[in-house]
Write an enzyme that holds these catalytic residues in place. Structure first.
Site, PDB file in Angstrom:
ATOM      1  N   LYS A   1      15.290   0.137   4.243  1.00  0.00           N
ATOM      2  CA  LYS A   1      14.642   0.680   3.043  1.00  0.00           C
ATOM      3  C   LYS A   1      14.721   2.205   3.011  1.00  0.00           C
ATOM      4  O   LYS A   1      14.994   2.809   1.966  1.00  0.00           O
ATOM      5  CB  LYS A   1      13.177   0.201   3.025  1.00  0.00           C
ATOM      6  CG  LYS A   1      12.314   0.828   1.966  1.00  0.00           C
ATOM      7  CD  LYS A   1      12.718   0.413   0.581  1.00  0.00           C
ATOM      8  CE  LYS A   1      11.925   1.176  -0.468  1.00  0.00           C
ATOM      9  NZ  LYS A   1      12.444   0.995  -1.809  1.00  0.00           N
TER      10      LYS A   1
ATOM     11  N   LEU B   1       0.835  -1.207   0.000  1.00  0.00           N
ATOM     12  CA  LEU B   1       0.000   0.000   0.000  1.00  0.00           C
ATOM     13  C   LEU B   1       0.871   1.259   0.000  1.00  0.00           C
ATOM     14  O   LEU B   1       2.050   1.200   0.329  1.00  0.00           O
ATOM     15  CB  LEU B   1      -0.886  -0.031   1.253  1.00  0.00           C
ATOM     16  CG  LEU B   1      -1.881  -1.206   1.237  1.00  0.00           C
ATOM     17  CD1 LEU B   1      -2.345  -1.545   2.642  1.00  0.00           C
ATOM     18  CD2 LEU B   1      -3.059  -0.878   0.327  1.00  0.00           C
TER      19      LEU B   1
HETATM   20  P1  NAD Z   1       0.620   2.570  -6.169  1.00  0.00           P
HETATM   21  O1  NAD Z   1       0.033   3.869  -5.734  1.00  0.00           O
HETATM   22  O2  NAD Z   1       0.853   2.310  -7.624  1.00  0.00           O
HETATM   23  O3  NAD Z   1      -0.285   1.346  -5.607  1.00  0.00           O
HETATM   24  C1  NAD Z   1      -0.939   1.354  -4.379  1.00  0.00           C
HETATM   25  C2  NAD Z   1      -2.234   0.588  -4.534  1.00  0.00           C
HETATM   26  O4  NAD Z   1      -2.886   0.543  -3.256  1.00  0.00           O
HETATM   27  C3  NAD Z   1      -3.233   1.246  -5.502  1.00  0.00           C
HETATM   28  O5  NAD Z   1      -3.709   0.289  -6.425  1.00  0.00           O
HETATM   29  C4  NAD Z   1      -4.343   1.766  -4.597  1.00  0.00           C
HETATM   30  O6  NAD Z   1      -5.615   1.748  -5.216  1.00  0.00           O
HETATM   31  C5  NAD Z   1      -4.271   0.761  -3.463  1.00  0.00           C
HETATM   32  N1  NAD Z   1      -4.850   1.246  -2.204  1.00  0.00           N
HETATM   33  C6  NAD Z   1      -4.736   2.463  -1.626  1.00  0.00           C
HETATM   34  N2  NAD Z   1      -5.385   2.479  -0.450  1.00  0.00           N
HETATM   35  C7  NAD Z   1      -5.917   1.254  -0.276  1.00  0.00           C
HETATM   36  C8  NAD Z   1      -6.680   0.652   0.759  1.00  0.00           C
HETATM   37  N3  NAD Z   1      -7.026   1.341   1.857  1.00  0.00           N
HETATM   38  N4  NAD Z   1      -7.029  -0.619   0.611  1.00  0.00           N
HETATM   39  C9  NAD Z   1      -6.691  -1.336  -0.494  1.00  0.00           C
HETATM   40  N5  NAD Z   1      -5.976  -0.822  -1.508  1.00  0.00           N
HETATM   41  C10 NAD Z   1      -5.588   0.458  -1.397  1.00  0.00           C
HETATM   42  O7  NAD Z   1       1.977   2.420  -5.347  1.00  0.00           O
HETATM   43  P2  NAD Z   1       3.226   1.470  -5.687  1.00  0.00           P
HETATM   44  O8  NAD Z   1       4.163   2.200  -6.574  1.00  0.00           O
HETATM   45  O9  NAD Z   1       2.736   0.115  -6.059  1.00  0.00           O
HETATM   46  O10 NAD Z   1       3.923   1.438  -4.240  1.00  0.00           O
HETATM   47  C11 NAD Z   1       3.401   0.684  -3.157  1.00  0.00           C
HETATM   48  C12 NAD Z   1       4.404   0.734  -2.008  1.00  0.00           C
HETATM   49  O11 NAD Z   1       5.650   0.204  -2.442  1.00  0.00           O
HETATM   50  C13 NAD Z   1       4.686   2.152  -1.484  1.00  0.00           C
HETATM   51  O12 NAD Z   1       4.836   2.128  -0.092  1.00  0.00           O
HETATM   52  C14 NAD Z   1       5.996   2.506  -2.165  1.00  0.00           C
HETATM   53  O13 NAD Z   1       6.738   3.452  -1.409  1.00  0.00           O
HETATM   54  C15 NAD Z   1       6.681   1.153  -2.239  1.00  0.00           C
HETATM   55  N6  NAD Z   1       7.662   0.997  -3.336  1.00  0.00           N
HETATM   56  C16 NAD Z   1       7.381   1.415  -4.610  1.00  0.00           C
HETATM   57  C17 NAD Z   1       8.336   1.239  -5.604  1.00  0.00           C
HETATM   58  C18 NAD Z   1       8.103   1.702  -7.046  1.00  0.00           C
HETATM   59  O14 NAD Z   1       9.062   1.737  -7.824  1.00  0.00           O
HETATM   60  N7  NAD Z   1       6.864   2.034  -7.426  1.00  0.00           N
HETATM   61  C19 NAD Z   1       9.558   0.620  -5.319  1.00  0.00           C
HETATM   62  C20 NAD Z   1       9.779   0.161  -4.026  1.00  0.00           C
HETATM   63  C21 NAD Z   1       8.825   0.351  -3.043  1.00  0.00           C
END
Ligand code: NAD
Length: 299
Positions: free
Chosen positions: A172, A66
């Site tokens: 991280k 999330l």
């Molecule tokens: P994103 O915004 O693309 O995805 C998050 C998802 O969570 C969305 O589909 C959203 O609809 C859903 N969501 C939000 N609130 C919700 C809830 N209450 N219940 C259920 N679903 C809910 O984000 P992401 O890029 O996939 O990143 C997710 C996590 O991973 C973050 O903490 C980010 O910091 C970490 N991260 C991201 C990357 C990257 O390159 N994108 C790399 C490493 C770590």
């Protein structure tokens, strides 16, 4: 281990991670507040459930991916949250990047219900999520890490045990603070070189075989036209959003303040990304700092 897995948060990262679990033969129940994200996984063979509690009732392992701390707390502790449906023996893995003090709290609540909670944030970005080559940084009890390894190996190439609850998040945050600094540095150096008349691809090649080499220049170059299959080749769409980087740098700042640790460049990077966010870059990939530098030049 678990063949029935629940996956909550099917965005840029979680969508691909969940898909890889299905490919490796696990049965997935999924939940996301965005119906399109759920539909994409149902198409891959997952079952959609109504809320996190229903997920927890039906699986042996729940993975959350999330955006930030508040989403994770709501998903675990809210009405119809995971703790409402959890069964003894369930393995809970949170791979979101959140405040490093939260895992301790969730781990002790999980323990009260006979379950195990691990913090397991990831590094590698969206391409590594797709390829199943993420690195997991895991915090929790050492003996609880072993059973999680097989599941993590379906989504990543490496899982590193970092120490007690919260240690994965601590690792991280430090990594992402360095990444933010190196991305801004790469964008600045590329921009200066281009203004001095150098070809961007050539300059990137020189960095990548010289002392300026880093992940931002080698795997994720911020200058359009230098690489394929990275956000800079796609108008900075997808990837790791600037707002998420602002969040991670804010968490690093909080941790630095709490421990009275000097983080000069980390603070500068935090402010830079905050300003970018206020200028409309919030949902663009964080490598759009290159584009932002060009906008400053023009003004
Ligand atoms: P994103 O915004 O693309 O995805 C998050 C998802 O969570 C969305 O589909 C959203 O609809 C859903 N969501 C939000 N609130 C919700 C809830 N209450 N219940 C259920 N679903 C809910 O984000 P992401 O890029 O996939 O990143 C997710 C996590 O991973 C973050 O903490 C980010 O910091 C970490 N991260 C991201 C990357 C990257 O390159 N994108 C790399 C490493 C770590």
């Amino acid at each position: 281990f678990a063949s029935r897995i629940g996956f909550i948060g099917l965005g840029n990262m979680g969508g691909s991670m969940a898909k890889n679990l299905i490919v490796k033969g696990h049965r997935l129940s999924v939940f996301d507040t965005n119906p399109q994200a759920v539909a994409n996984l149902v198409e891959e063979g997952a079952t959609a459930l109504r809320n996190p509690a229903d997920i927890a009732k039906n699986v042996e392992c729940v993975i959350t991916m999330l955006p930030n701390t508040s989403h994770v707390l709501e998903t675990y502790q809210g009405e119809n949250g995971i703790f409402q449906g959890i069964q003894a023996g369930t393995l809970l893995i949170d791979s979101s990047t959140i405040d490093p003090s939260v895992p301790k709290q969730l781990s002790s609540l999980a323990k009260n219900q006979g379950a195990v909670f691990l913090d397991a944030p990831v590094s590698g970005g969206v391409n590594a999520a797709k390829a199943g080559s993420l690195t997991f940084m895991v915090g929790g009890q050492a003996d609880e890490f072993e059973p999680a390894k097989e599941i993590l190996s379906c989504m990543g190439a490496r899982a590193v045990y970092c120490g007690p609850s919260g240690s994965g998040q601590a690792a991280k945050l430090c990594n992402n603070m360095l990444l933010a600094i190196s991305m801004i540095g790469t964008a600045e150096a590329m921009n200066l070189g281009i203004r001095l008349g150098l070809q961007p691809k050539l300059l990137a090649e020189i960095f990548n075989s010289s002392t300026g080499r880093c992940w931002s220049s080698e795997m994720y170059n911020p200058v359009p036209g230098t690489m394929e299959n990275v956000p800079s080749a796609n108008n900075y769409e997808g990837g790791f959003g600037t707002n998420l980087m602002v969040k991670d740098l804010g968490l690093a700042q909080d941790a630095a303040t709490r421990t009275q640790t000097p983080v000069m460049l980390g603070s500068l990077a935090h402010q830079t990304y905050r300003i970018m966010s206020a200028h409309g870059f919030g949902n663009k990939d964080f490598s759009s700092v290159y584009k932002y530098i060009q906008e400053i030049e023009k003004s």
